[in-house]
Motif scaffolding. Structure first.
Motif, PDB file in Angstrom:
ATOM      1  N   ASN A 162       0.835  -1.209   0.000  1.00 46.01           N
ATOM      2  CA  ASN A 162       0.000   0.000   0.000  1.00 46.01           C
ATOM      3  C   ASN A 162       0.865   1.253   0.000  1.00 46.01           C
ATOM      4  N   GLU A 163       1.966   1.213   0.723  1.00 42.81           N
ATOM      5  CA  GLU A 163       2.838   2.384   0.789  1.00 42.81           C
ATOM      6  C   GLU A 163       3.527   2.639  -0.546  1.00 42.81           C
ATOM      7  N   LEU A 164       3.928   1.581  -1.247  1.00 39.76           N
ATOM      8  CA  LEU A 164       4.501   1.739  -2.591  1.00 39.76           C
ATOM      9  C   LEU A 164       3.478   2.384  -3.525  1.00 39.76           C
ATOM     10  N   ILE A 165       2.244   1.911  -3.425  1.00 40.57           N
ATOM     11  CA  ILE A 165       1.176   2.457  -4.272  1.00 40.57           C
ATOM     12  C   ILE A 165       0.886   3.904  -3.892  1.00 40.57           C
ATOM     13  N   ARG A 166       0.815   4.200  -2.595  1.00 39.87           N
ATOM     14  CA  ARG A 166       0.538   5.577  -2.167  1.00 39.87           C
ATOM     15  C   ARG A 166       1.628   6.521  -2.648  1.00 39.87           C
ATOM     16  N   GLU A 167       2.889   6.117  -2.515  1.00 41.47           N
ATOM     17  CA  GLU A 167       3.997   6.968  -2.967  1.00 41.47           C
ATOM     18  C   GLU A 167       3.870   7.253  -4.460  1.00 41.47           C
ATOM     19  N   TYR A 168       3.531   6.229  -5.242  1.00 39.49           N
ATOM     20  CA  TYR A 168       3.324   6.390  -6.681  1.00 39.49           C
ATOM     21  C   TYR A 168       2.165   7.345  -6.971  1.00 39.49           C
ATOM     22  N   LEU A 169       1.037   7.145  -6.277  1.00 43.40           N
ATOM     23  CA  LEU A 169      -0.141   7.989  -6.505  1.00 43.40           C
ATOM     24  C   LEU A 169       0.153   9.452  -6.168  1.00 43.40           C
ATOM     25  N   GLU A 170       0.801   9.691  -5.057  1.00 47.23           N
ATOM     26  CA  GLU A 170       1.092  11.072  -4.656  1.00 47.23           C
ATOM     27  C   GLU A 170       2.113  11.720  -5.587  1.00 47.23           C
ATOM     28  N   PHE A 171       3.104  10.961  -6.041  1.00 47.24           N
ATOM     29  CA  PHE A 171       4.093  11.481  -6.984  1.00 47.24           C
ATOM     30  C   PHE A 171       3.415  11.957  -8.267  1.00 47.24           C
ATOM     31  N   ASN A 172       2.409  11.206  -8.709  1.00 50.17           N
ATOM     32  CA  ASN A 172       1.693  11.527  -9.942  1.00 50.17           C
ATOM     33  C   ASN A 172       0.496  12.440  -9.714  1.00 50.17           C
ATOM     34  N   LYS A 173       0.404  12.994  -8.509  1.00 47.05           N
ATOM     35  CA  LYS A 173      -0.638  13.950  -8.139  1.00 47.05           C
ATOM     36  C   LYS A 173      -2.045  13.350  -8.154  1.00 47.05           C
ATOM     37  N   TYR A 174      -2.148  12.051  -7.866  1.00 49.33           N
ATOM     38  CA  TYR A 174      -3.437  11.390  -7.727  1.00 49.33           C
ATOM     39  C   TYR A 174      -3.805  11.399  -6.247  1.00 49.33           C
ATOM     40  N   ARG A 175      -3.856  12.576  -5.656  1.00 49.45           N
ATOM     41  CA  ARG A 175      -4.014  12.705  -4.208  1.00 49.45           C
ATOM     42  C   ARG A 175      -5.346  12.185  -3.687  1.00 49.45           C
ATOM     43  N   HIS A 176      -6.394  12.394  -4.446  1.00 50.62           N
ATOM     44  CA  HIS A 176      -7.697  11.919  -3.977  1.00 50.62           C
ATOM     45  C   HIS A 176      -7.768  10.399  -4.050  1.00 50.62           C
ATOM     46  N   THR A 177      -7.165   9.830  -5.076  1.00 53.21           N
ATOM     47  CA  THR A 177      -7.104   8.374  -5.172  1.00 53.21           C
ATOM     48  C   THR A 177      -6.303   7.825  -3.992  1.00 53.21           C
ATOM     49  N   ALA A 178      -5.208   8.506  -3.656  1.00 49.93           N
ATOM     50  CA  ALA A 178      -4.389   8.095  -2.512  1.00 49.93           C
ATOM     51  C   ALA A 178      -5.197   8.179  -1.214  1.00 49.93           C
ATOM     52  N   SER A 179      -6.031   9.205  -1.091  1.00 53.43           N
ATOM     53  CA  SER A 179      -6.824   9.333   0.140  1.00 53.43           C
ATOM     54  C   SER A 179      -7.858   8.222   0.245  1.00 53.43           C
ATOM     55  N   VAL A 180      -8.413   7.790  -0.887  1.00 51.56           N
ATOM     56  CA  VAL A 180      -9.352   6.670  -0.871  1.00 51.56           C
ATOM     57  C   VAL A 180      -8.613   5.385  -0.490  1.00 51.56           C
ATOM     58  N   LEU A 181      -7.424   5.174  -1.051  1.00 49.70           N
ATOM     59  CA  LEU A 181      -6.617   4.001  -0.692  1.00 49.70           C
ATOM     60  C   LEU A 181      -6.353   3.970   0.810  1.00 49.70           C
ATOM     61  N   THR A 182      -5.949   5.104   1.348  1.00 50.76           N
ATOM     62  CA  THR A 182      -5.632   5.180   2.778  1.00 50.76           C
ATOM     63  C   THR A 182      -6.869   4.865   3.621  1.00 50.76           C
ATOM     64  N   ALA A 183      -7.996   5.456   3.254  1.00 48.65           N
ATOM     65  CA  ALA A 183      -9.230   5.244   4.022  1.00 48.65           C
ATOM     66  C   ALA A 183      -9.714   3.800   3.926  1.00 48.65           C
ATOM     67  N   GLU A 184      -9.681   3.242   2.738  1.00 52.92           N
ATOM     68  CA  GLU A 184     -10.227   1.903   2.533  1.00 52.92           C
ATOM     69  C   GLU A 184      -9.321   0.813   3.098  1.00 52.92           C
ATOM     70  N   SER A 185      -8.017   1.004   3.009  1.00 55.26           N
ATOM     71  CA  SER A 185      -7.082  -0.049   3.405  1.00 55.26           C
ATOM     72  C   SER A 185      -6.751  -0.048   4.891  1.00 55.26           C
ATOM     73  N   GLY A 186      -6.993   1.073   5.557  1.00 55.93           N
ATOM     74  CA  GLY A 186      -6.587   1.180   6.952  1.00 55.93           C
ATOM     75  C   GLY A 186      -5.118   1.552   7.099  1.00 55.93           C
ATOM     76  N   GLN A 187      -4.504   1.964   6.004  1.00 58.59           N
ATOM     77  CA  GLN A 187      -3.101   2.406   6.013  1.00 58.59           C
ATOM     78  C   GLN A 187      -2.974   3.617   6.940  1.00 58.59           C
ATOM     79  N   PRO A 188      -1.892   3.716   7.695  1.00 59.02           N
ATOM     80  CA  PRO A 188      -1.720   4.900   8.551  1.00 59.02           C
ATOM     81  C   PRO A 188      -1.767   6.186   7.722  1.00 59.02           C
ATOM     82  N   GLN A 189      -2.318   7.248   8.304  1.00 62.22           N
ATOM     83  CA  GLN A 189      -2.412   8.533   7.594  1.00 62.22           C
ATOM     84  C   GLN A 189      -1.040   9.099   7.257  1.00 62.22           C
ATOM     85  N   ILE A 190      -0.088   8.912   8.163  1.00 60.46           N
ATOM     86  CA  ILE A 190       1.264   9.434   7.940  1.00 60.46           C
ATOM     87  C   ILE A 190       2.039   8.399   7.137  1.00 60.46           C
ATOM     88  N   PRO A 191       2.586   8.799   5.982  1.00 62.34           N
ATOM     89  CA  PRO A 191       3.336   7.841   5.156  1.00 62.34           C
ATOM     90  C   PRO A 191       4.538   7.261   5.905  1.00 62.34           C
TER      91      PRO A 191
END
Length: 140
Positions: free
Chosen positions: A54-83
């Motif tokens: 999930n963290e690899l995916i979040r880093e990729y999403l944020e790098f590509n400015k897919y911030r809202h997609t990253a926020s959905v990933l974080t919310a749905e997966s239970g990933q910690p808010q802080i990378p």
């Protein structure tokens, strides 16, 4: 005087031209998902392997400015808010980086490695793990 249809078209064109229409749509999707997400449904515990993926995916999403997609990933997966710290992530994956590789997400480096390291034509054999198999028992 402009009709409602003309006004809608003008607003849509303005938002598209400013580059915010896609962001707004993504934000609305994220909010709708959040509203519909059934909090009573127990999620499986987040395994160490899934945390890293999930963290690899979040880093990729944020790098590509897919911030809202990253926020959905974080919310749905239970990933910690802080990378997770990138050095920690690289260490867990046993990846050594140079200065140029630190400017892009780790996922880019991993994909590049596998695409460019198989010159002899052999393929890497991947095995499932207990963590990945456990998460799919309910789906079967």
């Amino acid at each position: 005087m402009a009709t409602i249809t003309e006004l809608k078209c003008a607003v849509r064109e303005t938002l598209e031209r400013r580059g915010v229409l896609g962001q707004l749509k993504a934000r609305i999707r994220a909010e709708v998902f959040g509203a519909l997400d059934d909090q009573r449904e127990q999620r499986p515990p987040l395994s160490h392997e899934n945390l890293l993926i999930n963290e690899l995916i979040r880093e990729y999403l944020e790098f590509n400015k897919y911030r809202h997609t990253a926020s959905v990933l974080t919310a749905e997966s239970g990933q910690p808010q802080i990378p997770l710290d990138r050095q920690f992530l690289a260490s867990e994956l046993r990846v050594a980086e140079d200065m140029s590789s630190k400017s892009v997400p780790l996922l880019y480096g991993l994909v590049s490695h596998f695409m460019n390291s198989g010159d002899d034509g052999r393929k890497l054999f991947l095995r499932g793990t207990a963590a990945s198999n456990a998460g799919h028992k309910a789906d079967s």
